[in-house]
Design a protein around this motif. Structure first.
Motif, PDB file in Angstrom:
ATOM      1  N   ASN A  29       0.824  -1.195   0.000  1.00 58.20           N
ATOM      2  CA  ASN A  29       0.000   0.000   0.000  1.00 58.20           C
ATOM      3  C   ASN A  29       0.863   1.253   0.000  1.00 58.20           C
ATOM      4  O   ASN A  29       1.678   1.453   0.898  1.00 58.20           O
ATOM      5  CB  ASN A  29      -0.926  -0.014   1.218  1.00 58.20           C
ATOM      6  N   GLN A  30       0.656   2.079  -1.018  1.00 56.10           N
ATOM      7  CA  GLN A  30       1.413   3.318  -1.163  1.00 56.10           C
ATOM      8  C   GLN A  30       0.442   4.419  -1.587  1.00 56.10           C
ATOM      9  O   GLN A  30       0.189   4.622  -2.768  1.00 56.10           O
ATOM     10  CB  GLN A  30       2.519   3.144  -2.196  1.00 56.10           C
ATOM     11  N   HIS A  38      -0.679   2.313   6.916  1.00 52.76           N
ATOM     12  CA  HIS A  38      -0.614   1.452   8.103  1.00 52.76           C
ATOM     13  C   HIS A  38      -1.969   0.788   8.366  1.00 52.76           C
ATOM     14  O   HIS A  38      -2.040  -0.407   8.690  1.00 52.76           O
ATOM     15  CB  HIS A  38      -0.167   2.291   9.297  1.00 52.76           C
ATOM     16  N   MET A  39      -3.058   1.531   8.203  1.00 54.04           N
ATOM     17  CA  MET A  39      -4.392   0.967   8.421  1.00 54.04           C
ATOM     18  C   MET A  39      -4.757  -0.036   7.328  1.00 54.04           C
ATOM     19  O   MET A  39      -5.371  -1.077   7.603  1.00 54.04           O
ATOM     20  CB  MET A  39      -5.443   2.083   8.483  1.00 54.04           C
ATOM     21  N   LEU A  40      -4.376   0.231   6.104  1.00 56.76           N
ATOM     22  CA  LEU A  40      -4.644  -0.717   5.016  1.00 56.76           C
ATOM     23  C   LEU A  40      -3.847  -2.004   5.198  1.00 56.76           C
ATOM     24  O   LEU A  40      -4.308  -3.088   4.832  1.00 56.76           O
ATOM     25  CB  LEU A  40      -4.338  -0.070   3.670  1.00 56.76           C
ATOM     26  N   LYS A 168      -8.899  -3.141  12.540  1.00 56.05           N
ATOM     27  CA  LYS A 168      -8.712  -4.573  12.804  1.00 56.05           C
ATOM     28  C   LYS A 168     -10.062  -5.278  12.956  1.00 56.05           C
ATOM     29  O   LYS A 168     -10.270  -6.370  12.414  1.00 56.05           O
ATOM     30  CB  LYS A 168      -7.857  -4.765  14.047  1.00 56.05           C
ATOM     31  N   ALA A 169     -10.970  -4.658  13.701  1.00 56.45           N
ATOM     32  CA  ALA A 169     -12.299  -5.254  13.870  1.00 56.45           C
ATOM     33  C   ALA A 169     -13.030  -5.318  12.536  1.00 56.45           C
ATOM     34  O   ALA A 169     -13.718  -6.307  12.238  1.00 56.45           O
ATOM     35  CB  ALA A 169     -13.108  -4.450  14.888  1.00 56.45           C
ATOM     36  N   PHE A 170     -12.893  -4.264  11.726  1.00 58.76           N
ATOM     37  CA  PHE A 170     -13.512  -4.255  10.394  1.00 58.76           C
ATOM     38  C   PHE A 170     -12.964  -5.400   9.545  1.00 58.76           C
ATOM     39  O   PHE A 170     -13.725  -6.125   8.891  1.00 58.76           O
ATOM     40  CB  PHE A 170     -13.249  -2.916   9.711  1.00 58.76           C
TER      41      PHE A 170
END
Length: 198
Positions: A29-30, A38-40, A168-170
């Protein structure tokens, strides 16, 4: 493999997304937005999806357009990869703790876009990322994926922890929802016989 690949080009952004729902958690991911990358990465790691996002945008103005268009493209790729949604569980539900933070996510891959978002993020920024963009990210993803999504914060004081617990929950809830229910034998999980986005 259930793969979705979307290219979204506007005067503000150029976004390429590829998602393999039956992957192994590989991430590349960029987006030009470090915290979003970081979230992806969490989405890939905890959903066991292969996620590739390459994006350039007008981040010299702010992160809003890139954040939005990445989410729109991910939602479109998710919709594409799910096809007619035959045989899947359809529903997903997960609560993820991260230290003092605890976030609950419940979803329905119903074809009907709806977001209920209840995170109390105390700081305006995490790194350079505007925390208002978290809700906008999920709203954009919901709009193009055809998903009903509820996100609730049950505990938390640290902004980074709250947002990361939500992603993370998603990811875990989505992993549940897209997995196959063997008892369905490939039928559509709806009494209507169809799951559409309208």
């Amino acid at each position: 493999d259930r793969v979705g690949e979307v290219k979204r080009v506007t005067n503000e952004t150029n976004v390429n997304v590829k998602i393999n729902l039956d992957g192994s958690g590989s991430a590349d991911n960029q987006t030009g937005i470090p915290f979003l990358d970081h979230m992806l990465d969490q989405l890939a790691s905890h959903g066991l999806f292969d996620v590739t996002v390459k994006a350039t945008g007008d981040i010299h103005i702010d992160d809003h357009h890139t954040n939005e268009d990445v989410a729109l493209a991910i939602g479109s790729a998710l919709h594409q990869s799910l096809g007619d949604r035959k045989g899947i569980n359809r529903f997903g539900d997960f609560s993820a703790p991260l230290d003092e933070a605890l976030v609950h996510v419940s979803m329905d891959l119903s074809g009907r876009p709806h977001l209920s978002f209840d995170l109390q993020i105390p700081s305006e920024r995490v790194g350079t990322y505007d925390t208002q963009l978290v809700e906008h990210f999920f709203q954009s993803l919901v709009n193009t994926s055809g998903m009903t999504l509820h996100i609730r914060q049950l505990a938390g004081k640290n902004s980074h922890h709250i947002i990361e617990a939500a992603f993370k929950a998603f990811a875990r809830a989505l992993r549940q929802a897209i997995e196959y229910d063997l008892r369905r034998r490939g039928t559509i999980p709806s009494s209507k016989g169809i799951l559409s986005r309208s």
